[in-house]
Write an enzyme that holds these catalytic residues in place. Structure first.
Site, short mmCIF file in Angstrom:
data_model
loop_
_atom_site.label_atom_id
_atom_site.label_comp_id
_atom_site.label_asym_id
_atom_site.label_seq_id
_atom_site.Cartn_x
_atom_site.Cartn_y
_atom_site.Cartn_z
N ASP A 1 23.56 17.23 -46.42
CA ASP A 1 22.24 17.01 -47.00
C ASP A 1 21.23 17.76 -46.14
O ASP A 1 21.08 17.45 -44.96
CB ASP A 1 21.96 15.50 -46.98
CG ASP A 1 21.02 15.06 -48.07
OD1 ASP A 1 20.05 15.78 -48.33
OD2 ASP A 1 21.25 13.98 -48.65
N ASP B 1 17.23 18.25 -50.19
CA ASP B 1 16.25 17.19 -50.38
C ASP B 1 14.91 17.76 -50.84
O ASP B 1 14.40 18.72 -50.25
CB ASP B 1 16.08 16.48 -49.02
CG ASP B 1 15.32 15.18 -49.12
OD1 ASP B 1 15.82 14.27 -49.79
OD2 ASP B 1 14.21 15.09 -48.54
N GLU C 1 17.28 18.68 -55.31
CA GLU C 1 16.70 17.44 -55.81
C GLU C 1 15.33 17.76 -56.39
O GLU C 1 14.39 18.08 -55.66
CB GLU C 1 16.55 16.42 -54.66
CG GLU C 1 16.16 15.06 -55.18
CD GLU C 1 15.45 14.17 -54.17
OE1 GLU C 1 15.34 12.97 -54.43
OE2 GLU C 1 14.98 14.68 -53.13
N HIS D 1 21.44 6.96 -53.94
CA HIS D 1 20.95 6.06 -52.90
C HIS D 1 19.48 5.68 -53.06
O HIS D 1 18.97 4.87 -52.29
CB HIS D 1 21.17 6.71 -51.53
CG HIS D 1 20.37 7.97 -51.38
ND1 HIS D 1 20.61 9.10 -52.15
CD2 HIS D 1 19.30 8.28 -50.60
CE1 HIS D 1 19.73 10.04 -51.82
NE2 HIS D 1 18.93 9.56 -50.88
N ASP D 2 18.78 6.30 -54.01
CA ASP D 2 17.37 5.98 -54.25
C ASP D 2 17.18 5.15 -55.52
O ASP D 2 16.05 4.77 -55.83
CB ASP D 2 16.56 7.28 -54.43
CG ASP D 2 16.51 8.13 -53.18
OD1 ASP D 2 16.53 7.56 -52.08
OD2 ASP D 2 16.43 9.37 -53.31
C1 NOJ Z 1 14.62 12.08 -51.31
C2 NOJ Z 1 15.73 11.28 -50.70
O1 NOJ Z 1 16.75 11.13 -51.64
C3 NOJ Z 1 15.12 9.98 -50.25
O2 NOJ Z 1 16.10 9.05 -49.86
C4 NOJ Z 1 14.15 10.29 -49.14
O3 NOJ Z 1 13.47 9.11 -48.78
C5 NOJ Z 1 13.11 11.33 -49.57
N1 NOJ Z 1 13.68 12.42 -50.29
C6 NOJ Z 1 12.41 11.90 -48.37
O4 NOJ Z 1 13.29 12.70 -47.63
#
Ligand code: NOJ
Length: 541
Positions: free
Chosen positions: A99, A200, A242, A316-317
């Site tokens: 990542d 990210d 992302e 994970h979000d």
């Molecule tokens: C996206 C990530 O998936 C998330 O977990 C993170 O908090 C934010 N970007 C900031 O890096």
């Protein structure tokens, strides 16, 4: 024209290392824990593992706040552990993705420690600093994690930008030195034999904070093309961006088959369908299936031959999909299998998030004190101060909080779900006694084995990789059904999103054709009627 690539056929398994498996009893998952579970992952038939950040970090945002990009977080293990993981995964034909977090660092990174020493420090321009305006923030840009995106730095009398927490200062990509540093970091990891990166919030690196442009800034694609040329380009590596704010036209630029940018971006548009329009994710509204069909179908057809996407229902979000849009009670098992059928019939590269293959669910901790996620904690205090009731806030957190996805993997019905022999860093979901890997691995009817089977089906069928997508029964409010077609090959996927039986009538031209059931989530099947959350995938002749 789309050239065939290895990642078109791949299935990716996402690991949140902190919550995966703890090998040394300190309550935190680690790299050796992942090594020990490689057979569990390989047995599913996946080709790639994406590891969420494993670099040194003070963990304000669980590793998305990096203080040293070239070393491993000591809680997770050592460089040797990572090298062993890459080697042992490769032995099982599994590639590793790391990542990459290029948009911001930790405020404890040496660059920021230097930068904040004085206005003329040689690292000052690695970050984004602005003078106060009338004694206040330069503008009203908001952080994703509540409050202003500007933090005042007393010592030097300026504000710095942080689109996430104040411990995550944004890097200044307009500075060529920053870009060179990031390419150097990427090459360092590529030399270790990884297969690429999940990147990210890549969409933010071209930001223009004075104009309040955070995503899709004017130089974004120039930076990505430069990154590509200086690092992974021409190496047949998998890169996935992302991107929350991409529409299909923007996605075509990111994923141009000429290989100038990325292999794919995640398609996330459907995840905003259960929030009040124009408001935040915490402002809940029920999902409307017709809208879901419309959005997913748009992405299934718009990029055909001109790009590629990553498909996911969990990460994970995000909250757990069975709890979010399905049923995590009596129909949990069929429901988890229904979502798998829906996704694995689609065009794009599917991503599984740890525990999805077990049908893991959301969690309801008794109070905010049990939560660990910086976004959730900030939201709680922010909304309390704005006058929301405790109950309202907790309901939003139960529905959308990121810790829903971050409770430890449920390996067995042993104490702590078999995740650790110590005290877990975050509470284990109490349902581990019934939902766990041990009870599913050898049960041929389990969700785990359903995933295994559907992944194997996908691998055998070109039509599922490259076939054209066509939505059918478009106006049905309960059923999501579509076809995939390639030359003379045809697949039908039909899913009932309702918790009641629903009758259906296929279009006439399909009705008369011979069908063979490839996979389904009920033992007995009734013609023209789907049982609650029933899903079937048919080969059509
Ligand atoms: C996206 C990530 O998936 C998330 O977990 C993170 O908090 C934010 N970007 C900031 O890096």
């Amino acid at each position: 024209m789309l050239q065939k690539k290895w990642w078109h056929r791949s299935v990716v398994y996402q690991i949140y290392p902190r919550s995966f498996y703890d090998s040394n009893g300190d309550g935190i998952g680690d790299l050796r824990g992942i090594i020990q579970k490689l057979d569990y992952i390989a047995n599913l038939g996946v080709d790639v593992i994406w590891l969420c950040p494993i670099f040194r970090s003070p963990n304000d945002d669980n590793g998305y706040d990096i203080s040293d990009y070239k070393s491993i977080m000591p809680e997770f293990g050592s460089m040797e552990d990572l090298e062993e993981l890459i080697r042992k995964a490769n032995d099982r034909n599994i590639k590793i993705l790391l990542d990459l977090v290029p948009n911001h660092t930790s405020d404890e990174h040496a660059w920021f420690v230097e930068a904040r020493k004085s206005r003329d420090n040689e690292y000052r321009d690695y970050y984004i600093w602005r003078d106060p305006v009338d004694g206040h923030e330069p503008n009203d840009l908001k952080s994703t994690f509540s409050g202003s995106a500007w933090e005042y730095d007393q010592a030097t009398g300026q504000y710095y930008l942080h689109l996430f927490s104040k411990k995550q200062p944004d890097l200044n990509w307009e500075n060529p030195r920053v870009r060179n540093e990031m390419y150097d970091i990427m090459n360092f990891w590529l030399d270790k034999g990884i297969a690429g990166f999940r990147i990210d919030v890549i969409e933010m690196i071209g930001k223009k904070p004075d104009e309040k442009i955070t995503t899709n800034g004017p130089r974004l694609h120039e930076y990505i093309r430069e990154m590509n040329q200086r690092t992974f380009g021409k190496k047949e590596l998998l890169t996935v961006g992302e991107c929350w704010d991409a529409d299909p036209e923007i996605a075509k630029i990111y994923t141009n088959p000429d290989g100038s940018e990325l292999s794919m971006i995640f398609q996330f548009e459907h995840f905003i369908l259960d929030q009040v329009q124009g408001k935040e994710k915490w402002d809940l509204r029920p999902l409307n299936l017709l809208e879901l069909k419309k959005v997913l179908s748009k992405w299934q057809t718009a990029l055909k031959d001109s790009g590629w996407i990553g498909l996911c229902l969990n990460n994970h979000d995000l909250p757990r999909i069975v709890s979010r849009w399905g049923n995590d009670g009596v129909y949990r098992e069929v429901c988890a299998k229904m979502f798998a059928t829906l996704l694995y019939g689609m065009w794009g590269t599917p991503f599984i998030y740890q525990g999805e293959e077990l049908g893991m669910t959301n969690v309801k901790f008794p109070s905010i004190d049990y939560y660990k996620d910086v976004e959730t904690i900030n939201l709680y205090h922010d909304r309390l101060a704005k006058g929301y009731s405790e109950e309202e806030i907790m309901n939003s957190i139960y529905a959308k909080g990121r810790d829903n996805a971050r409770t430890p993997m449920q390996w067995s019905d042993d104490i702590n779900g078999g995740f650790t022999t110590g005290r877990p860093w975050i509470g284990v979901n109490p349902n581990y006694t019934t939902i766990n890997a041990m009870s599913q691995i050898n049960d041929s009817n389990s969700i785990y084995n359903y995933y295994k089977k559907i992944i194997a089906i996908r691998k055998q069928k070109d039509v599922l990789i490259y076939g054209e997508y066509q939505l059918i029964l478009e106006d049905d409010e309960n059923i999501f059904a579509y076809l995939r077609k390639l030359d003379n090959d045809m697949i039908l996927v039909i899913c009932n999103f309702a918790d009641k039986p629903v009758e259906y009538q296929l279009p006439e031209e399909l009705d008369s054709l011979k069908k063979e059931l490839l996979i389904g989530n009920y033992p007995d099947i009734f013609e023209a009627c789907l049982q609650p959350y029933e899903a079937r995938m048919y080969q059509i002749f």
